[in-house]
Design an enzyme around this catalytic site. Sequence first.
Site, PDB file in Angstrom:
ATOM      1  N   ASP A  96       0.807  -1.225   0.000  1.00  0.00           N
ATOM      2  CA  ASP A  96       0.000   0.000   0.000  1.00  0.00           C
ATOM      3  C   ASP A  96       0.836   1.270   0.000  1.00  0.00           C
ATOM      4  O   ASP A  96       0.288   2.379   0.123  1.00  0.00           O
ATOM      5  CB  ASP A  96      -0.974  -0.002   1.184  1.00  0.00           C
ATOM      6  CG  ASP A  96      -2.165  -0.910   0.908  1.00  0.00           C
ATOM      7  OD1 ASP A  96      -2.493  -1.103  -0.281  1.00  0.00           O
ATOM      8  OD2 ASP A  96      -2.754  -1.422   1.870  1.00  0.00           O
ATOM      9  N   ASP A 154      -6.745  -5.525  -4.074  1.00  0.00           N
ATOM     10  CA  ASP A 154      -6.510  -4.108  -3.767  1.00  0.00           C
ATOM     11  C   ASP A 154      -5.265  -3.561  -4.474  1.00  0.00           C
ATOM     12  O   ASP A 154      -5.182  -2.365  -4.770  1.00  0.00           O
ATOM     13  CB  ASP A 154      -6.328  -3.887  -2.250  1.00  0.00           C
ATOM     14  CG  ASP A 154      -7.260  -4.711  -1.387  1.00  0.00           C
ATOM     15  OD1 ASP A 154      -7.653  -5.803  -1.818  1.00  0.00           O
ATOM     16  OD2 ASP A 154      -7.569  -4.278  -0.267  1.00  0.00           O
TER      17      ASP A 154
HETATM   18  N1  GLY Z   1      -6.882  -2.139   1.200  1.00  0.00           N
HETATM   19  C1  GLY Z   1      -7.525  -2.567   2.377  1.00  0.00           C
HETATM   20  C2  GLY Z   1      -8.956  -2.210   2.428  1.00  0.00           C
HETATM   21  O1  GLY Z   1      -9.545  -1.807   1.442  1.00  0.00           O
HETATM   22  O2  GLY Z   1      -9.517  -2.355   3.505  1.00  0.00           O
END
Ligand code: GLY
Length: 375
Positions: A96, A154
């Site tokens: 992320d 994600d």
């Molecule tokens: N990327 C983690 C979420 O969307 O909770």
Amino acid sequence: MTIRTTPDWAIAAQEQVERKVMDLAERVGGAFLHASVQGRYHPLASDVWTSGFWPGILLQVYRRTEATSLLKMAKAAEDELEQAFVSDLLYGLHHDIGFQFQTTAVARYKIASDPIARRRGLLATSFLMSRFNPAGNFIEAWNTEDRRGMVIIDTMMNLPLLFWAAEEFKQPRFRNVAEAHAETAVRYFVREDGSTHHIIRFDQKTGAPIEALGGQGYAPDSCWSRGQSWAVYGFPLAYRYTGVSAYLEVAKRIADNFIAALPPEYVPPWDFRVPDPSTAPRDSSAGAIAASGLLELASLLPDGAGEQYYSAAVNLLQALTTRCATWERPDQDGLLMHATGKLPANENVDVSLIYGDFYYLEALGKLAGLTETCW
Ligand code: GLY
């Protein structure tokens, strides 16, 4: 070219958003936020995966208002964020990094052309590259032993960092890695009907797929609505950067599935395949992300061909504004209520989530004619 007018409710919503953001900025400055607790956001450490979104909101509002105090706060947050690379917070960083630096350094570089922001974009890109596993052509999501070999849908929204850097630094290797990962995602995550898995666990040594996991969704064969929304947005962006038509085709399939799964009142349930979606907690953040993704998709299609995606996005945004917005709620820091973070762990259910706020603001901006975002 289709000429569209911004609906009055969207113009009014944008004004309300700016008012709320200015109020919160006065209280928290350039902090790192995640989920509201009894209506309030509380600052967290910079390694939390959502750390870029609040500074990113400040930058979005700065772009519209030119309030330099917001730019300064965003820069201060970015200065602190960079320090994570040279402290023990490094161990907390993962795939992320894209969310963290695209919404801050890359966004600020696009707005202010600051070479420091550009350098930080490269630093984050290099970190993301280091997570690529060539045995299976994927970027690994996390760090801890129990999550080894896990790859998640994600990550599609972290690929724009690589695509951006490939163009900015004229380094095709960044794009090659992003495309390798996107192809793995098409192959293993996207089902025939356009729904998606949240997690696939791969063998780290051989790269072979082992199993699908439910992750933040209801079950391995369900469809976690926010995972689906990351895919709704991620694939159009992959197409925008590469022009690879397979990404556009898959983006349409995913978007069609998302739209068909929406309930009559539009705000998505946290998972589209729970036994009774009509009573399930909602996830306004999935709605906001998808709305911005659908607008992206519509913008990439020839005139007239993206109309169903555009109108679904407008309906979603209007529903979020009517049902979830906090204009009359001074007890709420967030812009949108009724988001769900991680229901299987009973974490952050029916709260505000800072990324829901971010994408809601971004999507409203697109309705008002914004064409350049941080992505
Ligand atoms: N990327 C983690 C979420 O969307 O909770």
